[in-house]
Structure formats: structure tokens, C-alpha cells
Design a protein around this motif. Structure first.
Motif, PDB file in Angstrom:
ATOM      1  N   GLY A   1      47.524  29.498  40.693  1.00 25.87           N
ATOM      2  CA  GLY A   1      47.090  30.573  39.429  1.00 25.87           C
ATOM      3  C   GLY A   1      45.666  30.217  38.726  1.00 25.87           C
ATOM      4  O   GLY A   1      44.945  29.285  39.463  1.00 25.87           O
ATOM      5  N   GLY A   2      45.910  30.249  37.483  1.00 28.79           N
ATOM      6  CA  GLY A   2      44.681  29.931  36.537  1.00 28.79           C
ATOM      7  C   GLY A   2      44.846  28.317  36.635  1.00 28.79           C
ATOM      8  O   GLY A   2      43.691  27.674  36.574  1.00 28.79           O
ATOM      9  N   SER A   3      45.975  28.009  36.894  1.00 29.72           N
ATOM     10  CA  SER A   3      46.212  26.437  37.007  1.00 29.72           C
ATOM     11  C   SER A   3      46.754  26.195  38.402  1.00 29.72           C
ATOM     12  O   SER A   3      47.852  27.079  38.520  1.00 29.72           O
TER      13      SER A   3
ATOM     14  N   ASN B   1      49.975  37.111  44.679  1.00 29.67           N
ATOM     15  CA  ASN B   1      49.255  38.403  44.925  1.00 29.67           C
ATOM     16  C   ASN B   1      47.987  38.445  45.638  1.00 29.67           C
ATOM     17  O   ASN B   1      47.303  39.549  45.857  1.00 29.67           O
TER      18      ASN B   1
ATOM     19  N   ALA C   1      52.983  31.782  42.110  1.00 30.36           N
ATOM     20  CA  ALA C   1      51.806  32.056  40.693  1.00 30.36           C
ATOM     21  C   ALA C   1      50.989  32.963  41.085  1.00 30.36           C
ATOM     22  O   ALA C   1      50.684  33.770  42.222  1.00 30.36           O
ATOM     23  N   GLY C   2      50.172  33.345  40.102  1.00 30.25           N
ATOM     24  CA  GLY C   2      49.231  34.747  40.047  1.00 30.25           C
ATOM     25  C   GLY C   2      48.432  34.837  41.406  1.00 30.25           C
ATOM     26  O   GLY C   2      48.607  35.997  42.088  1.00 30.25           O
ATOM     27  N   ILE C   3      47.843  33.959  42.097  1.00 27.11           N
ATOM     28  CA  ILE C   3      47.120  33.929  43.015  1.00 27.11           C
ATOM     29  C   ILE C   3      48.067  33.825  44.386  1.00 27.11           C
ATOM     30  O   ILE C   3      47.944  34.950  45.387  1.00 27.11           O
TER      31      ILE C   3
ATOM     32  N   ASN D   1      36.184  32.722  35.875  1.00 24.10           N
ATOM     33  CA  ASN D   1      37.457  31.709  36.214  1.00 24.10           C
ATOM     34  C   ASN D   1      38.468  32.411  36.608  1.00 24.10           C
ATOM     35  O   ASN D   1      39.302  32.112  36.978  1.00 24.10           O
ATOM     36  N   ASP D   2      38.261  33.622  37.059  1.00 18.17           N
ATOM     37  CA  ASP D   2      39.218  34.735  37.412  1.00 18.17           C
ATOM     38  C   ASP D   2      38.798  34.788  39.095  1.00 18.17           C
ATOM     39  O   ASP D   2      37.810  35.374  39.282  1.00 18.17           O
ATOM     40  N   LEU D   3      39.767  34.454  39.855  1.00 17.24           N
ATOM     41  CA  LEU D   3      39.485  34.585  41.384  1.00 17.24           C
ATOM     42  C   LEU D   3      39.350  36.222  41.679  1.00 17.24           C
ATOM     43  O   LEU D   3      38.523  36.446  42.697  1.00 17.24           O
ATOM     44  N   ARG D   4      39.893  37.067  41.031  1.00 10.60           N
ATOM     45  CA  ARG D   4      39.413  38.286  41.358  1.00 10.60           C
ATOM     46  C   ARG D   4      37.964  38.701  41.260  1.00 10.60           C
ATOM     47  O   ARG D   4      37.407  39.435  42.018  1.00 10.60           O
TER      48      ARG D   4
HETATM   49  P1  AMP Z   1      48.485  32.830  36.561  1.00 17.42           P
HETATM   50  O1  AMP Z   1      47.634  31.564  35.817  1.00 17.42           O
HETATM   51  O2  AMP Z   1      49.594  32.375  37.254  1.00 17.42           O
HETATM   52  O3  AMP Z   1      48.423  34.097  35.778  1.00 17.42           O
HETATM   53  O4  AMP Z   1      47.303  33.327  37.571  1.00 17.42           O
HETATM   54  C1  AMP Z   1      45.982  33.788  37.420  1.00 17.42           C
HETATM   55  C2  AMP Z   1      45.202  34.071  38.663  1.00 17.42           C
HETATM   56  O5  AMP Z   1      45.959  34.894  39.196  1.00 17.42           O
HETATM   57  C3  AMP Z   1      43.829  34.852  38.397  1.00 17.42           C
HETATM   58  O6  AMP Z   1      42.886  33.955  38.923  1.00 17.42           O
HETATM   59  C4  AMP Z   1      43.755  35.751  39.109  1.00 17.42           C
HETATM   60  O7  AMP Z   1      42.936  36.024  40.018  1.00 17.42           O
HETATM   61  C5  AMP Z   1      45.156  35.838  40.010  1.00 17.42           C
HETATM   62  N1  AMP Z   1      45.889  37.170  39.711  1.00 17.42           N
HETATM   63  C6  AMP Z   1      46.694  37.789  39.077  1.00 17.42           C
HETATM   64  N2  AMP Z   1      47.274  38.948  39.315  1.00 17.42           N
HETATM   65  C7  AMP Z   1      46.667  39.342  40.257  1.00 17.42           C
HETATM   66  C8  AMP Z   1      46.725  40.418  41.164  1.00 17.42           C
HETATM   67  N3  AMP Z   1      47.455  41.351  40.782  1.00 17.42           N
HETATM   68  N4  AMP Z   1      45.752  40.558  42.362  1.00 17.42           N
HETATM   69  C9  AMP Z   1      45.275  39.614  42.561  1.00 17.42           C
HETATM   70  N5  AMP Z   1      45.105  38.382  41.944  1.00 17.42           N
HETATM   71  C10 AMP Z   1      45.730  38.288  40.661  1.00 17.42           C
END
Ligand code: AMP
Length: 397
Positions: free
Chosen positions: A203-205, A328, A323-325, A275-278
Motif C-alpha cells: 500500500g502507501g506503506s 486493487n 492493502a491498497g495496491i 507517491n501514488d502508484l496509480r
Molecule cells: P493504502 O496505504 O493501503 O491505502 O494503499 C495506497 C495505495 O494503494 C496507493 O499507492 C494506490 O495506488 C493504491 N490503490 C488504492 N486504491 C486503488 C484502486 N482502487 N486501484 C488501484 N490502486 C489503488
């Protein structure tokens, strides 16, 4: 029993209220505040909102507050959030500056605002208490070790959730039960048949943890959450000699080096995009070479750690993405698992594309190693452990 879980950042306060009754556990309310200056004020607001919404009849209705504390000096586990916890958080405030002061302050404020509630801290480091000593020690002089410089590991609530839930999904109730009871009874003896899981919290971390029959045997994060994989804007692993070199040659002092490594490093530092993978993915698709390199470096790190744990555990039954990445991003999951057919891991490309944000299996039906996506639930782990802590202390009288 009603348990409020508080999740804090340096300027954010999120909460979730759980109810435990006769074997039923449910989340009944949640909310949060951003750009917090005064934790005492938002805690009052949160308790007031829960009363107004009818989730709490009065303050006496709140049995406990659970805190997902990061790390404490000389203290870990699931413990009463008392002065000892506050001192442990203060003792390591430099290691987790975004979190430790905020948790210490929130504990003080809850003590004042809800004097009847038990306060319980679940340290993120708890999941690593049974990690082999060799996996936790750094090759530093003994005085550094004695000062507390060692691998602690983080994302403990998340990896514990994955340990338990993956065991349930893989039809290993014995391992799930071991994980469930671990913080109260200790891990006990391992089951005859092992269950080897590589848990990828991305995720972010981010961190990768090797879990043998429910117990962590190693993890990518070390002394601080600025280690292991490249993080969103935080450095990840770095040769220790790089910091004194940068201080001598870049004309910066140690605190500026610390600031740059924790704000301008990680995926943001490599990509120069975000800092966002998207955003990084969009830039890479548009031909940005540094953005593409950031993604490659991230995947390389995940594979390196996952491969290390596979070797340490003598094999692997499942790899889990969370987690986020992890939940998703099918591209990252595919890149992490690419070329592993010879080792016994084969993804189902269709399932991998389909599973986004929910629970699912993304490996092929005949793949000896399973690949799972499991949305993490850190708050639930804190609530469950807080509930167990209270039950245990009630039994102990
Ligand atoms: P977290 O810290 O677990 O909230 O994760 C944040 C990371 O998750 C970011 O770098 C986003 O790129 C990725 N992320 C969160 N939601 C999505 C989504 N719906 N589709 C693709 N990547 C996502």
C-alpha cells in the motif's frame, strides 16, 4: 461489550466501534477527522457523535478503547495502555515520529474523556515476538543492539489478520485457531503439517512477511517503518553508509537527510512523479522511464523478499496480496508472480483481473501454490485482541 478502535496519524484520527456479544462480533459505527490539531477536542467530538447516533447510551457503555500503537521502547504485545506504554512510545518517538507522539497524546486524552473505559495498546511489533533471533538481529556493535537497534517489523495487525484468514481459506482451522490465541496463550507447538504463507502488504506503506503455521519467521521492515521495500515517499532499505556519505557530500545535516529520506524518497523519489502508484503507472504508460523504473524497483523488492521467505520456509503454500495496491492492482500481482511456474505458482489471468477490492483466489485451479487476495482488516484485529485482553483479565480476576 463495546470496543472503540482508534487509528491515528500525526494529524488524523479514525475510529471504529465494535460490539462483541455471545460470540457475535460486529462493526457498528466508524468515522474520522483529518487535519487534527487538538486530539482532545476530536476525541470529545467522536464520543459525543457516538452518543447522539445512539451507538453508546452513555460513556459507561464504552467498555474499552484499543490503540494500534506502532512500536515502544522495551515493550510490545497487547497490554494495558498505561503510563508504561506512554513512556515506551516516548522512548521511541524519533523512530516513528508521525505516530508515537499522537498515540501517547490520544491515550492521555481518552484517559480523561472516558475514565471508565479500559485502554489497551496492541503494538504493531507484536506479531514478530516469536521471530527467530537471527532474523531480528542487525550486525551492529553490541552497544547499538542494547540501545534498541534491531529489526522489529511493522504492519503486525495486518499480517496477523492475513495469517488467520488465509488459514481459514486454505482449510487449516488448526492454524487459524493458533493465530487467534497467540497473543494470549503464546504460539505453542507448531502443527505437524506446516502451512507456509508469504504475506504481501502493499500500500502507501508496504511490507512482506514470511508466516510459518501462523508465526512470523521474518519481515522486510526493520528498525523503523522507513525500511524494507520502497515506500510511497519513504526510502525503504538503504546501505547504512549512504547517510554519512550524503551528509559529507551533499551539504546537508543529519536531520535534513532524515527529512529527505522520509518525505522525498521511495516511489516518489525514484519516479519523480507521485507517491501514488496509480499516478506512477499512468506516467509509465505514457513513456516516463523513471516512473517505469519505480514500478520495476518495487516489484523487484517484493520478489526478493518473497523469494527469501520461500527459501527460509523450505517452500510455500500460499502467497497473499493485501492493502491498497495488493487488493486493487492486478499488474503488480502479475509481475510479482511472473515466471514462477517452475516453482509451482501459476496465476489464473482472468481471476487476477477480476479480483479488485474483494477476497478471492487468483491462482490457477491446478497451481500447487495458491495466490490469494484478502482485504486486510487491522481495526478488527485490534478490537478482537482488546476484547480478548479484557476477557482474560476478567478471568484472572
Ligand atoms: P493504502 O496505504 O493501503 O491505502 O494503499 C495506497 C495505495 O494503494 C496507493 O499507492 C494506490 O495506488 C493504491 N490503490 C488504492 N486504491 C486503488 C484502486 N482502487 N486501484 C488501484 N490502486 C489503488
Amino acid at each position: 461489550m463495546k470496543v472503540l478502535v482508534s487509528n491515528l496519524g500525526s494529524t488524523s484520527f479514525k475510529y471504529r466501534l465494535f460490539r462483541f456479544d455471545d460470540g457475535v462480533e460486529e462493526s457498528i459505527a466508524d468515522g474520522g477527522y483529518e487535519r487534527v490539531i487538538d486530539f482532545g477536542a476530536v476525541i470529545e467530538q467522536c464520543l459525543e457523535a457516538l452518543r447522539e447516533q445512539g451507538h453508546l447510551q452513555s460513556l459507561e457503555d464504552l467498555d474499552a478503547v484499543g490503540f494500534k500503537t506502532v512500536l515502544g521502547k522495551d515493550l510490545s504485545g497487547c497490554v494495558e495502555a498505561d503510563d508504561r506504554v506512554i513512556a515506551a512510545l516516548e522512548g521511541f518517538r524519533d523512530v516513528a515520529p508521525a505516530h508515537n507522539p499522537a498515540y501517547a497524546e490520544a491515550i492521555r486524552q481518552f484517559r480523561r474523556a472516558a475514565p471508565g473505559a479500559r485502554l489497551v495498546a496492541l503494538f504493531e511489533t507484536s506479531f514478530y515476538r516469536w521471530m527467530p533471533e537471527a532474523a531480528g538481529i542487525y550486525a551492529v556493535p553490541r552497544s547499538w543492539h542494547d540501545a534498541g537497534i534491531r529489526r522489529y517489523g511493522f504492519h503486525g495487525a495486518s499480517h496477523k489478520y492475513i495469517a488467520e484468514r488465509s488459514a481459514e481459506l486454505l482449510d487449516r482451522p488448526d492454524v487459524a485457531d493458533r493465530v487467534r490465541r497467540m497473543y494470549v496463550d503464546g504460539p505453542g507447538n507448531p502443527p505437524e503439517k506446516p502451512l507456509r504463507v508469504v504475506s504481501c502488504h502493499l500500500g502507501g506503506s508496504s511490507s512482506v512477511t514470511g508466516i510459518a503455521s501462523g508465526v512470523a519467521i521474518g519481515t522486510s521492515m526493520g528498525f523503523s517503518p522507513q525500511s524494507g521495500l520502497p515506500q510511497n515517499n519513504r526510502v525503504g532499505d538503504l546501505d547504512a553508509m549512504a547517510v554519512p556519505f550524503a551528509v559529507k557530500h551533499l551539504g546537508i545535516d543529519v536531520s535534513e537527510a532524515e527529512r529527505q529520506l522520509s518525505k522525498e524518497g521511495g516511489l516518489a523519489g525514484i519516479s519523480g512523479v507521485s507517491n501514488d502508484l496509480r499516478d506512477i503507472k499512468a506516467a509509465a504508460t505514457g513513456g516516463d522511464a523513471r516512473a517505469a523504473l519505480a514500478i520495476d524497483a518495487f516489484v523487484h523488492g517484493i520478489r526478493q523478499w518473497a523469494g527469501g521467505f520461500l527459501w527460509q520456509m523450505g517452500g510455500c503454500d500460499a502467497v497473499v496480496f493485501t492493502a491498497g495496491i495488493g487488493e486493487n492492482n492486478p499488474d503488480i500481482r502479475e509481475a510479482v508472480c511472473r515466471g514462477m511456474e517452475g516453482v509451482g505458482l501459476r496465476l489464473d489471468p482472468h481471476a487476477n483481473e477480476e479480483v479488485r477490492g474483494g477476497e478471492g483466489t487468483i491462482s490457477a485451479a491446478d497451481s500447487p501454490i495458491s495466490a490469494l487476495v484478502i482485504p486486510t482488516n487491522e481495526e478488527l484485529v485490534v478490537a478482537r485482541e482488546t476484547h480478548r485482553f479484557l476477557e482474560q483479565s476478567r478471568i484472572a480476576g
